[in-house]
Design a protein around this motif. Structure first.
Motif: not given
Length: 164
Positions: A57-86
C-alpha cells in the motif's frame, strides 16, 4: 504513528528510502515518504517495478490541490491520496483499510502457492499412475499378441498367463 504501534524509519532521499525499503520489506506493510511531488512519483514508479512491492500500500499525502496531480500519483502506483491538511483519524482509517486489503492479498498469494504445489503433487501422482498403466498395458498387449500364451481370468478380475 509510533503511538499507534507503527515503526517509523526515516530516509533523506529517494535512493536511501529504496535501500531501506529493500531491507525492511519483509517486516513492513506501508511506506510514508516526504519529498517533492515529482520525486515521489518517480520513487513510487520504482517501487512498483519490483514484483515484491507490487501490492504494497502507498498513500500519497499531498498539499497539491490539482486533480491532475492526484491522477499522476494514482497512475504512478499510489493506492490512495489524502489532501493536506488532513484528519489524523481519516489517515489511520485509510491505512488500516489498505493494510487489511494487503493482508487479504497476501493470504490469497499464499493460498495460490499452496494450490500450485498441490497441482504439482497431483500431476506427479498422475504421471506415476500413467506409467504403471502403460506398463500394464504393454504386458497385456504382449500377452494378447503372442498366440503361444494362455490367458486365464478369474472372477475377482485378476489374471495370469502361462507361456507354452
Amino acid at each position: 504513528m509510533s503511538r499507534r504501534g507503527y515503526e517509523i524509519i526515516k530516509a533523506t532521499s529517494g535512493e536511501e528510502a529504496l535501500a531501506k525499503l529493500a531491507s525492511i520489506l519483509n517486516r513492513s506493510d506501508s511506506v510514508d515518504v516526504m519529498m517533492p511531488a515529482w520525486m515521489f512519483l518517480r520513487f513510487t514508479r520504482r517501487i512498483r517495478q519490483d514484483k515484491k512491492n507490487k501490492l504494497m500500500p502507498i498513500i500519497l499525502v499531498t498539499a497539491l490541490k490539482e486533480t491532475e496531480d492526484r491522477i499522476q500519483g494514482i497512475k504512478a502506483g499510489c493506492d490512495d491520496y489524502i489532501s493536506k491538511p488532513f484528519d489524523k483519524m481519516e489517515l489511520f482509517a485509510r491505512i488500516q483499510s489498505l493494510l487489511k486489503i494487503k493482508a487479504y492479498n497476501d493470504q490469497m498469494s499464499n493460498y495460490r502457492k499452496e494450490l500450485e504445489s498441490e497441482v504439482i503433487n497431483m500431476t506427479d501422482e498422475l504421471k506415476q499412475s500413467n506409467t504403471a498403466l502403460d506398463e500394464q498395458k504393454a504386458r497385456l498387449s504382449a500377452i494378447i499378441n503372442n498366440p503361444n500364451d494362455i490367458l486365464i481370468f478369474s472372477l475377482n478380475r485378476e489374471y495370469r498367463y502361462t507361456q507354452f
